[in-house]
Scaffold this active site. Structure first.
Site, PDB file in Angstrom:
ATOM      1  N   LYS A 168      -8.532   9.032  -1.156  1.00 15.82           N
ATOM      2  CA  LYS A 168      -7.634   9.173  -2.448  1.00 15.82           C
ATOM      3  C   LYS A 168      -6.441   9.457  -2.613  1.00 15.82           C
ATOM      4  O   LYS A 168      -5.572   9.161  -2.796  1.00 15.82           O
ATOM      5  CB  LYS A 168      -8.861   8.408  -3.496  1.00 15.82           C
ATOM      6  CG  LYS A 168      -7.782   8.245  -4.605  1.00 15.82           C
ATOM      7  CD  LYS A 168      -7.328   6.476  -4.315  1.00 15.82           C
ATOM      8  CE  LYS A 168      -6.194   5.220  -6.166  1.00 15.82           C
ATOM      9  NZ  LYS A 168      -6.096   4.471  -5.394  1.00 15.82           N
ATOM     10  N   GLU A 195      -6.790  -0.834   5.518  1.00 10.09           N
ATOM     11  CA  GLU A 195      -7.376   0.325   5.552  1.00 10.09           C
ATOM     12  C   GLU A 195      -8.495  -0.127   4.617  1.00 10.09           C
ATOM     13  O   GLU A 195      -9.538   0.477   5.452  1.00 10.09           O
ATOM     14  CB  GLU A 195      -6.695   0.886   4.612  1.00 10.09           C
ATOM     15  CG  GLU A 195      -6.309   0.228   3.161  1.00 10.09           C
ATOM     16  CD  GLU A 195      -5.661   1.008   1.955  1.00 10.09           C
ATOM     17  OE1 GLU A 195      -5.290   1.822   2.649  1.00 10.09           O
ATOM     18  OE2 GLU A 195      -5.128   0.059   1.616  1.00 10.09           O
ATOM     19  N   HIS A 240      12.180  -9.694  18.506  1.00 11.98           N
ATOM     20  CA  HIS A 240      12.201  -8.178  19.740  1.00 11.98           C
ATOM     21  C   HIS A 240      11.283  -7.073  19.663  1.00 11.98           C
ATOM     22  O   HIS A 240      11.288  -6.176  20.504  1.00 11.98           O
ATOM     23  CB  HIS A 240      13.588  -7.525  18.390  1.00 11.98           C
ATOM     24  CG  HIS A 240      15.022  -8.090  18.036  1.00 11.98           C
ATOM     25  ND1 HIS A 240      16.214  -8.075  18.798  1.00 11.98           N
ATOM     26  CD2 HIS A 240      15.104  -8.377  16.819  1.00 11.98           C
ATOM     27  CE1 HIS A 240      16.553  -8.518  18.046  1.00 11.98           C
ATOM     28  NE2 HIS A 240      16.762  -8.895  17.441  1.00 11.98           N
ATOM     29  N   ASN A 254     -11.014  22.777  -2.704  1.00  8.24           N
ATOM     30  CA  ASN A 254     -10.724  21.661  -2.093  1.00  8.24           C
ATOM     31  C   ASN A 254      -9.724  22.830  -1.674  1.00  8.24           C
ATOM     32  O   ASN A 254      -8.649  23.906  -2.291  1.00  8.24           O
ATOM     33  CB  ASN A 254     -10.299  20.657  -2.812  1.00  8.24           C
ATOM     34  CG  ASN A 254      -9.530  19.707  -2.981  1.00  8.24           C
ATOM     35  OD1 ASN A 254      -9.221  19.031  -1.342  1.00  8.24           O
ATOM     36  ND2 ASN A 254      -8.882  19.450  -4.063  1.00  8.24           N
ATOM     37  N   GLY A 255      -9.300  22.661  -0.537  1.00 11.80           N
ATOM     38  CA  GLY A 255      -7.389  22.517   0.451  1.00 11.80           C
ATOM     39  C   GLY A 255      -7.608  23.615   1.941  1.00 11.80           C
ATOM     40  O   GLY A 255      -8.655  22.998   2.124  1.00 11.80           O
ATOM     41  N   GLU A 274       3.086  -3.845   3.384  1.00  9.39           N
ATOM     42  CA  GLU A 274       2.273  -3.882   1.898  1.00  9.39           C
ATOM     43  C   GLU A 274       0.628  -4.097   1.966  1.00  9.39           C
ATOM     44  O   GLU A 274      -0.853  -4.096   1.945  1.00  9.39           O
ATOM     45  CB  GLU A 274       2.386  -3.343   0.361  1.00  9.39           C
ATOM     46  CG  GLU A 274       1.136  -3.780  -0.646  1.00  9.39           C
ATOM     47  CD  GLU A 274       0.360  -2.061  -1.054  1.00  9.39           C
ATOM     48  OE1 GLU A 274       0.725  -1.208   0.382  1.00  9.39           O
ATOM     49  OE2 GLU A 274       0.141  -1.745  -1.240  1.00  9.39           O
ATOM     50  N   TRP A 324     -13.741  15.817   2.382  1.00  7.66           N
ATOM     51  CA  TRP A 324     -13.564  14.950   3.301  1.00  7.66           C
ATOM     52  C   TRP A 324     -12.896  15.851   4.381  1.00  7.66           C
ATOM     53  O   TRP A 324     -12.040  16.551   4.535  1.00  7.66           O
ATOM     54  CB  TRP A 324     -12.550  14.235   2.590  1.00  7.66           C
ATOM     55  CG  TRP A 324     -11.556  13.136   3.391  1.00  7.66           C
ATOM     56  CD1 TRP A 324     -11.890  12.140   4.166  1.00  7.66           C
ATOM     57  CD2 TRP A 324     -10.464  13.095   4.037  1.00  7.66           C
ATOM     58  NE1 TRP A 324     -10.900  11.294   4.599  1.00  7.66           N
ATOM     59  CE2 TRP A 324      -9.458  12.452   4.869  1.00  7.66           C
ATOM     60  CE3 TRP A 324      -9.418  14.570   4.567  1.00  7.66           C
ATOM     61  CZ2 TRP A 324      -8.672  12.315   6.293  1.00  7.66           C
ATOM     62  CZ3 TRP A 324      -8.571  14.941   5.526  1.00  7.66           C
ATOM     63  CH2 TRP A 324      -7.942  13.527   6.136  1.00  7.66           C
ATOM     64  N   LYS A 337      -3.080  -2.932   3.332  1.00  3.62           N
ATOM     65  CA  LYS A 337      -4.324  -3.579   2.418  1.00  3.62           C
ATOM     66  C   LYS A 337      -5.182  -3.693   3.175  1.00  3.62           C
ATOM     67  O   LYS A 337      -6.131  -3.240   3.765  1.00  3.62           O
ATOM     68  CB  LYS A 337      -3.883  -4.217   1.225  1.00  3.62           C
ATOM     69  CG  LYS A 337      -3.143  -4.391   0.645  1.00  3.62           C
ATOM     70  CD  LYS A 337      -3.657  -2.910  -0.816  1.00  3.62           C
ATOM     71  CE  LYS A 337      -3.981  -1.485  -0.395  1.00  3.62           C
ATOM     72  NZ  LYS A 337      -2.609  -1.154  -0.559  1.00  3.62           N
ATOM     73  N   CYS A 361     -11.036  16.836  -1.444  1.00  2.00           N
ATOM     74  CA  CYS A 361     -11.858  16.309  -1.221  1.00  2.00           C
ATOM     75  C   CYS A 361     -12.314  17.026  -3.321  1.00  2.00           C
ATOM     76  O   CYS A 361     -11.500  16.826  -3.881  1.00  2.00           O
ATOM     77  CB  CYS A 361     -13.109  18.165  -1.056  1.00  2.00           C
ATOM     78  SG  CYS A 361     -12.573  18.477   1.210  1.00  2.00           S
ATOM     79  N   ARG A 365     -12.512  10.774  -3.409  1.00  2.00           N
ATOM     80  CA  ARG A 365     -11.729  11.824  -3.444  1.00  2.00           C
ATOM     81  C   ARG A 365     -12.291  12.528  -1.622  1.00  2.00           C
ATOM     82  O   ARG A 365     -10.982  12.649  -0.676  1.00  2.00           O
ATOM     83  CB  ARG A 365     -11.363  13.290  -3.612  1.00  2.00           C
ATOM     84  CG  ARG A 365     -10.501  12.556  -5.110  1.00  2.00           C
ATOM     85  CD  ARG A 365     -11.152  13.820  -6.333  1.00  2.00           C
ATOM     86  NE  ARG A 365     -10.122  14.788  -5.731  1.00  2.00           N
ATOM     87  CZ  ARG A 365      -8.958  15.384  -6.204  1.00  2.00           C
ATOM     88  NH1 ARG A 365      -8.513  14.553  -6.658  1.00  2.00           N
ATOM     89  NH2 ARG A 365      -8.734  16.036  -5.522  1.00  2.00           N
TER      90      ARG A 365
HETATM   91  C1  F6R Z   1      -2.932   2.858   0.336  1.00  2.33           C
HETATM   92  C2  F6R Z   1      -2.971   3.572  -0.352  1.00  2.33           C
HETATM   93  C3  F6R Z   1      -2.670   5.546  -0.067  1.00  2.33           C
HETATM   94  C4  F6R Z   1      -1.682   5.890  -0.890  1.00  2.33           C
HETATM   95  C5  F6R Z   1      -1.054   7.104  -0.524  1.00  2.33           C
HETATM   96  C6  F6R Z   1      -0.685   7.879  -1.511  1.00  2.33           C
HETATM   97  O1  F6R Z   1      -3.989   1.734  -0.579  1.00  2.33           O
HETATM   98  O2  F6R Z   1      -3.529   4.172  -1.016  1.00  2.33           O
HETATM   99  O3  F6R Z   1      -1.451   4.819   1.618  1.00  2.33           O
HETATM  100  O4  F6R Z   1      -0.384   5.268  -1.784  1.00  2.33           O
HETATM  101  O5  F6R Z   1      -1.473   8.435  -0.120  1.00  2.33           O
HETATM  102  O6  F6R Z   1      -1.027   8.063  -2.001  1.00  2.33           O
HETATM  103  P1  F6R Z   1      -0.601   8.999  -3.495  1.00  2.33           P
HETATM  104  O7  F6R Z   1       0.869   7.423  -4.452  1.00  2.33           O
HETATM  105  O8  F6R Z   1      -1.414   9.592  -4.752  1.00  2.33           O
HETATM  106  O9  F6R Z   1       0.946   9.917  -3.113  1.00  2.33           O
END
Ligand code: F6R
Length: 610
Positions: free
Chosen positions: A605, A492, A508, A105-106, A485, A79, A489, A2, A27
């Site tokens: 995020k 998500e 496999h 937040n938490g 990766e 969130w 991308k 949040c 966030r």
């Molecule tokens: C994917 C993405 C997430 C973050 C993950 C870790 O695009 O952004 O998978 O990489 O939540 O976040 P950080 O790097 O802030 O610990």
């Protein structure tokens, strides 16, 4: 997860809070709300959906504020964890007497137990947060700071909260534990928020609160206490040299696209500020003595999501140039698996935000074993920075798009430079190879500019494939994590199912998925395993898949349907280039599908809860 903002000063409170919330929207974005004091009465508005929806539905009492008292308030973007996204569950939450209002937040882990003890109180939401505001009401006996302190002693879990009360209308009260909270300092006005980006418009001076700090802030003054200590705490003021414009889209359609385009500049900044001739210099950010580094016999890397993928790439890089075992773990797994830890292990924690709960919990676990810890982090002053022995900043500027892009390449470049620095100290790589790699790193920003200068083919591919339901991403060796990766991308931001796989492992299991409707993205850039990749490519093609290959000039194969040609570089450096077209492909597909690219559904995020 949040986002919180509070303000006290002379500016229009609604404008400051709403514009701050918009900067924090990455966030969490399922609901939001705002509360201010008006003629010493708390007025509150909450709404499901985006902040713009909350703003558009603001009742008239929030407009035309004229009284000099109307300059204190709090706001929140949510969130959901406890309780679905709804108006009742949106913050701020208010007590039974309508005297206290709070954003949080938490996660309050013992909220159920606390709630059952608060029988007299009327709860109006399903959230864990509401219990805090009722406890403050219960514990208030003329002193708000005492009520906060008494309440904190009852809470288990993580929190960053800001409280506003009509009983002390010129102050905001706050507390934090395991969730970030930062005070922004400006003359005759103060801000308090989850992230500096929400405050950059007003100040560059910040106080990063420590764990278990609590206190009060007025327009002119701040008092910080700590649950573990008796006296008032002095906290340093940190200058953050990010500008408000860095948190704007600057003409790009989305933050994600802007951040993809910022990569050459980010990498260049990292290289030019740390490489001087043949030397890599980490000034005072690296606090380890060279003797300690010389003795390192093992590296352990921990992270989540994209940061974990950066760790996986570095495993290949480090083992190649340092010749020491490098283990990579997902933080949420590592923290519960009773790891076997030996002396002379360096533990590296990668996190863009520096606030990811599982990564921080893993760091705290390692610290109990007294192993040296190194953070790789973007957000200045974050918990990772404060808790790790040393932290290398990846110097990317704010990353607002929820899908991480420039932070990934920023993490790679910082870790590569650290790896080379260590290789020089430990003498594990020849001078010639060291120089070769450094030269290749030097060229990466220009190569990425080259990739970004013409993206028409990637747009064309997006047009061809956006309606597909499943994608497979394959690669080998150091590019295998780049396949992971690329798939991450795509899934998500476009919600298309995508899997990344080591190309050699495909037969496999996943090969059963392949048919004419399955696009397979394969990384076939030049390197030691190219012939092996070709064999996998044949296996894919003979099942009629459409093959999209990332490759270089001169690599020929009839089995490739679509070639994305990339500048040729050292195989060890190639992940930094190869990920860029995969970021763009995901972006263009999601854009055609009309997805909410910067704020994909269900994601946040900064994952500050477990
Ligand atoms: C994917 C993405 C997430 C973050 C993950 C870790 O695009 O952004 O998978 O990489 O939540 O976040 P950080 O790097 O802030 O610990």
């Amino acid at each position: 997860m949040c986002g919180i903002i509070g303000y006290i000063g002379k500016k229009n409170i609604v404008d400051v809070l709403i514009s701050g919330l918009k900067k924090l929207e990455y966030r969490g974005y399922d609901s939001s709300g705002i509360a201010i004091l008006k003629e010493n009465k708390i007025i509150r508005h909450r709404s499901v959906g985006k902040i713009s929806q909350m703003e558009a539905s603001l009742p008239s009492e929030f407009k035309n504020l004229s009284s000099k008292d109307d300059c204190i308030g709090i706001a929140h973007t949510r969130w959901a964890t406890h309780g679905k996204p709804s108006e009742e569950n949106a913050h701020p939450h208010i007590d039974c007497t309508k005297s206290f209002v709070l954003v949080h937040n938490g996660i309050i882990e013992n909220y159920f137990e606390l709630k059952t003890k608060l029988k007299k109180h009327k709860f109006l939401s399903d959230t864990d947060t509401e219990v805090i505001v009722h406890l403050i009401e219960e514990n208030y006996n003329g002193s708000l700071i005492e009520a906060v302190k008494k309440t904190l002693k009852l809470l288990e879990g993580s929190y960053a909260f800001v409280l506003l009360s009509k009983y002390d209308p010129k102050k905001l009260f706050f507390a934090r534990k395991d969730s970030p909270l930062i005070i922004g300092l400006a003359e005759d006005e103060k801000l308090i928020a989850s992230d500096v980006t929400a405050m950059l418009e007003y100040t560059n001076k910040f106080i990063f609160l420590e764990n278990e700090d609590f206190g009060e802030v007025s327009a002119k003054d701040i008092k910080i206490f700590n649950l573990k200590r008796d006296s008032i705490q002095q906290r340093p003021i940190t200058l953050v040299n990010w500008s408000a414009q860095m948190a704007e889209k600057s003409g790009f359609k989305h933050f994600m696209l802007k951040e993809i385009y910022e990569q050459p500049q980010v990498l260049r900044e990292n290289i030019t500020s740390r490489v001087f001739g043949e030397d890599i210099i980490f000034d005072d950010e690296l606090k380890f003595k060279k003797d300690l580094l010389k003795k390192i016999e093992k590296i352990l890397i921990i992270g989540c999501g994209t940061s974990y993928h950066a760790g996986l790439v570095c495993k290949y890089f480090f083992e190649n140039i340092l010749k020491i075992p490098t283990e990579v773990d997902i933080a949420s797994e590592f923290r519960y698996r009773n790891p076997i830890l030996k002396n002379n292990t360096l533990a590296i924690f990668i996190s863009q935000s520096g606030e990811t709960a599982d990564t921080l919990a893993s760091l705290r676990l390692i610290k109990r074993y007294k192993l040296p810890t190194l953070g790789i982090c973007n957000v200045v002053g974050s918990s990772l920075y404060r808790e790790a022995d040393s932290t290398i900043y990846i110097r990317c500027g704010p990353e607002i798009g929820v899908a991480s892009t420039k932070a990934f390449t920023g993490q790679l470049i910082s870790l590569y430079l650290f790896g080379l620095y260590l290789a020089k100290i430990k003498k594990t790589t020849s001078h010639q190879r060291y120089i070769e790699l450094l030269n290749s790193l030097y060229k990466t920003p220009t190569y990425i500019e080259n990739i970004l200068s013409d993206t028409s083919f990637l747009k064309h591919l997006a047009e061809l494939f956006y309606s597909k339901k499943d994608f497979l991403y394959l690669a080998r060796g150091i590019n295998y994590p780049v396949a992971l990766e690329g798939a991450l991308k795509l899934k998500e931001i476009s919600y298309i199912h995508a899997e990344g796989y080591p190309a050699g492992e495909m037969k496999h299991g996943p090969i059963a998925l392949i048919d004419k409707d399955m696009p397979v993205v394969i990384i076939a850039t030049k390197g030691a395993l190219l012939q092996k990749v070709f064999s996998n490519l044949e296996e894919v093609k003979s099942r009629d898949a459409k093959v999209i290959a990332l490759t270089n000039y001169g690599v020929e194969s009839k089995s490739i349907d679509y070639k994305i040609i990339l500048p040729e570089t050292d195989e060890l450096i190639s992940p930094i280039l190869n990920v860029v077209p995969l970021q763009l492909l995901a972006y263009y597909i999601a854009d055609i599908l009309g997805c909410d690219i910067d704020q994909p559904r269900n994601l946040a995020k900064s994952v500050t809860v477990e």
